[in-house]
Design a protein around this motif. Structure first.
Motif, PDB file in Angstrom:
ATOM      1  N   UNK A 238      35.273   9.734 -17.305  1.00 10.35           N
ATOM      2  CA  UNK A 238      35.697  10.593 -18.143  1.00 10.35           C
ATOM      3  C   UNK A 238      37.031  11.113 -17.641  1.00 10.35           C
ATOM      4  N   UNK A 239      37.978  11.104 -18.926  1.00  9.36           N
ATOM      5  CA  UNK A 239      39.343  11.575 -18.734  1.00  9.36           C
ATOM      6  C   UNK A 239      39.468  12.707 -19.522  1.00  9.36           C
ATOM      7  N   UNK A 240      40.137  14.080 -19.027  1.00  6.40           N
ATOM      8  CA  UNK A 240      40.343  15.208 -19.719  1.00  6.40           C
ATOM      9  C   UNK A 240      41.723  15.599 -19.400  1.00  6.40           C
ATOM     10  N   UNK A 241      42.469  15.838 -20.663  1.00  6.41           N
ATOM     11  CA  UNK A 241      43.921  16.093 -20.921  1.00  6.41           C
ATOM     12  C   UNK A 241      44.059  17.291 -21.480  1.00  6.41           C
ATOM     13  N   UNK A 242      45.193  17.704 -21.576  1.00  6.00           N
ATOM     14  CA  UNK A 242      45.644  18.908 -22.237  1.00  6.00           C
ATOM     15  C   UNK A 242      45.455  18.947 -23.874  1.00  6.00           C
TER      16      UNK A 242
END
Length: 333
Positions: A238-242
């Motif tokens: 999982x990758x969570x960005x702005x």
């Protein structure tokens, strides 16, 4: 082309089947201490059997695939390099940094390519996630989560020489976090424990481990690994960005509950790891074969793999199982 395979366990046998079906691979040469495994390979794939790695390297192979136990990797890689034979070796390079450095020093300047088998770099989903990060589609990342869960512990004979859960299982997570984000790790916390097979504890290893990483841009990455997963092999990122988030590897093997509704549900233990013929395992060997035929550049060499090995060693120092101290990495790690 004539390809040698050293080691015919689960992954080695799968590699033999993959290579036997690739265009341009004319024949296989195999070796393994287990006579039954060699007999199966000769019968299924028409492979030529040899009684030792030395005999295999002298059999006129164009390249060699090393799928033996981790502790055998350094000697086998070095033997192939001395013979001028390109190598595809299963991860990791070795059980520790010093052995990995020995391999790297021998490879540098030899003119022989050594590719380390981190297959997730060849997975379409992980590659798409990397593009999303590097293009700025997700914005600045703040959180990354990488998970590898095995369906059941490996046998004691494997655990005893694997180098530990971070090196033979979590190594994929450490590599993919670095590759997908394009960042390096500057600080680690790590811990682990045993809730299952007693022989893993007796071997000085743990069956479940986690690491908390700080990347050089401030992103936090969480790695979670276990030998026990009743629903089969499970790999997720999982990758969570702005700006946005992305998940790779979520499948229907994990029950997902929203409020009082079960969105996805399958029988526990129904699935195990599926190594399809057009999987990332296939693509990485196709890339190796293309290198042998046309000199196509390889995506991960021993130097890149060494960086991941250093990171794993820092995690072990940080963990000191079961205590939870902190390790701060130098900027060049």
């Amino acid at each position: 082309m004539r390809i040698g395979i050293m080691g015919l366990g689960r992954i080695g046998s799968f590699h033999a089947e993959t290579l036997a079906g690739l265009d341009g691979v004319d024949s296989l040469v195999v070796t393994d201490p287990v006579a039954a495994a060699v007999a199966t390979a000769t019968e299924r794939f028409g492979a030529t059997a040899t009684d030792s790695p030395e005999a295999l390297l002298a059999a006129g192979v164009d390249g060699v695939v090393i799928a033996a136990a981790t502790d055998a990797h350094p000697d086998l890689i070095l033997a192939a390099v001395r013979g001028g034979i390109p190598v595809f070796c299963e991860k990791p390079v070795a059980r520790g940094v010093e052995e990995s450095l020995e391999v790297l020093r021998a490879v540098e300047g030899s003119g022989v390519e050594v590719h380390i088998g981190y297959n997730r770099r060849f997975d379409a989903g992980f590659a798409a996630a990397r593009r999303a990060v590097l293009s700025g589609e997700l914005g600045d990342l703040h959180t990354v989560r990488s998970t590898t869960l095995d369906p059941a512990p490996p046998p004691l004979a494997y655990v005893a020489v694997s180098g530990g859960i971070f090196r033979d299982c979590g190594v994929h997570d450490f590599d993919i976090v670095r590759w997908v984000t394009g960042r390096e790790v500057v600080e680690v916390y790590a811990t682990g424990g045993n809730r299952g097979a007693e022989y893993i504890r007796e071997a000085g290893d743990v069956d479940t481990a986690s690491a908390l990483l700080t990347l050089d841009d401030g992103t936090i990455a969480v790695i979670s690994d276990s030998r026990h997963n009743a629903r089969g092999h499970d790999v997720r990122l999982e990758l969570h960005g702005m700006k946005d988030s992305i998940a790779v590897g979520l499948e229907d093997r994990l029950p997902l509950h929203l409020d009082d509704r079960v969105v996805v549900r399958t029988a526990a233990g129904e699935r195990t790891e599926e190594l399809g013929r057009r999987s990332s395992y296939t693509y990485q060997l196709e890339a190796f074969a293309a290198h042998l035929r046309r000199g196509t550049p390889l995506t991960l060499d021993a130097a890149d793999a060494l960086t991941t090995m250093r990171l794993i060693d820092d995690c072990y120092r940080a963990a000191g199982f079961p205590v939870r101290p902190r390790a701060v990495l130098p900027a060049t790690a």
